[in-house]
Design an enzyme around this catalytic site. Sequence first.
Site, PDB file in Angstrom:
ATOM      1  N   GLU A 170       0.855  -1.189   0.000  1.00 32.75           N
ATOM      2  CA  GLU A 170       0.000   0.000   0.000  1.00 32.75           C
ATOM      3  C   GLU A 170       0.887   1.234   0.000  1.00 32.75           C
ATOM      4  O   GLU A 170       1.841   1.308   0.787  1.00 32.75           O
ATOM      5  CB  GLU A 170      -0.912   0.007   1.228  1.00 32.75           C
ATOM      6  CG  GLU A 170      -1.755   1.271   1.367  1.00 32.75           C
ATOM      7  CD  GLU A 170      -2.649   1.244   2.614  1.00 32.75           C
ATOM      8  OE1 GLU A 170      -2.957   0.134   3.095  1.00 32.75           O
ATOM      9  OE2 GLU A 170      -3.015   2.327   3.107  1.00 32.75           O
ATOM     10  N   GLU A 175      -2.564  11.399   3.439  1.00 32.87           N
ATOM     11  CA  GLU A 175      -3.609  11.237   4.445  1.00 32.87           C
ATOM     12  C   GLU A 175      -3.544  12.435   5.382  1.00 32.87           C
ATOM     13  O   GLU A 175      -2.466  12.927   5.707  1.00 32.87           O
ATOM     14  CB  GLU A 175      -3.406   9.958   5.257  1.00 32.87           C
ATOM     15  CG  GLU A 175      -3.564   8.677   4.474  1.00 32.87           C
ATOM     16  CD  GLU A 175      -3.384   7.455   5.353  1.00 32.87           C
ATOM     17  OE1 GLU A 175      -4.401   6.856   5.726  1.00 32.87           O
ATOM     18  OE2 GLU A 175      -2.222   7.122   5.664  1.00 32.87           O
TER      19      GLU A 175
END
Length: 423
Positions: A170, A175
């Site tokens: 990932e 974020e």
Amino acid sequence: MSTGLRRLTLRSTLVVAALLATVLAAPSAAPAAPAPRPSAAPAAVQAVTFEDTFDGPAGSAVNGAKWQTETGDNVANHERQFYTAGNANAALNGQGQLVITARRENPGNHQCWYGRCEYTSARLNTAGRFTTTYGRVEARMKVPRGQGMWPAFWMLGNDIGQVGWPNSGEIDIMENVGFEPRTVHGTLHGPGYSGSGGIGAGYTLPNGQAFADAFHTFAVDWSPGAITWSVDDTVYQRRTPADLGGRQWVFDKPFFLILNLAVGGYWPGDPDGSTAFPQQLLVDHVRVTTSDGPAPGGALRGLAGKCLDVAGANSANGTPVQLYGCNGSAAQRWTVGGDGTVRALGKCLDAAAAGTADGTRVQLWDCNGTGAQRWSYNAATRDLVNIPADRCLDVRDGNPADGTPTQLWTCTGAANQKWTLGG
């Protein structure tokens, strides 16, 4: 922050989403960030392989040929939202932007892990529609604000249906959690470094600015064995296999893209009385560019404007690579390939005896696919880094004289380690 998994399999109503039946991801850790390194703009791109500028009438759903919309809740991370289908929570605004809206409502009476869902939002991905291996992956976005908000732009390995998470890998490009309005995070997750053990760093805006105040461009520049994160073309971290402590690097294969706006969860915490709804993630564009096609090449100009040069234009194995006045000869014309090689005179830039220590001599050698010949060139930082060593190509002692040899050395950001490709 929990050490558990960040993202749960979604109960999708889309047949193609069966591919994601094991899609999991983990809460990003928030390790101390290295100091940001101001940078020039990235190199000109070779080709655009994916682009969405979200043009269309207000209220339209996203282009289904590019994106699929996932549905369901996220129990593993205890997020509070239900992701809806169609344009209920993800729609174009008629001004060239996608708007993902989180609302405190549940008109569809959706059920979540904790009972009747309190919030709705949206999550989109390109699985089954688009994947990429390497290149520049970027989105220009304006994030929401408020406790409990969690927007993300990220990627998962396309083999997740076969190997599961975290073996799929990932790459979290951006974020943001609402309690850190000035900071975004970029993180890698893989086998042995998932969940809160992800490898990453944060970037904080200067002068008290918040990311919700304006649009910003979040990007990774991704090449074999290296990933570099930037915000508005300011590089703030670079990761290679050397950062994983011997654990497996799983980022040299196809990945697909994901955009979502979560509400609550272990990392951001739940919304509270200070959080206003609705909240919106605005996306101006998503773009992927790649170096497919002719390899970029030309002179590599370094210290004092001089060029990286094969000594005596000699193509024999072991010939030193040095600094020399630029003269336009073939001994100074280098190509930077997508396979991680840097070539001149039909041979490869090579770390002598596969050395990885400071002071390792750099030479010309037959191309053989070994780590000694795997390099990452980043036009933003102007670093040319040997991947296994995680060390920069360095002009010895910072000496600008013709004939000064080059070597591997710990990257310091000094002028004798900066190289500009082209011309």
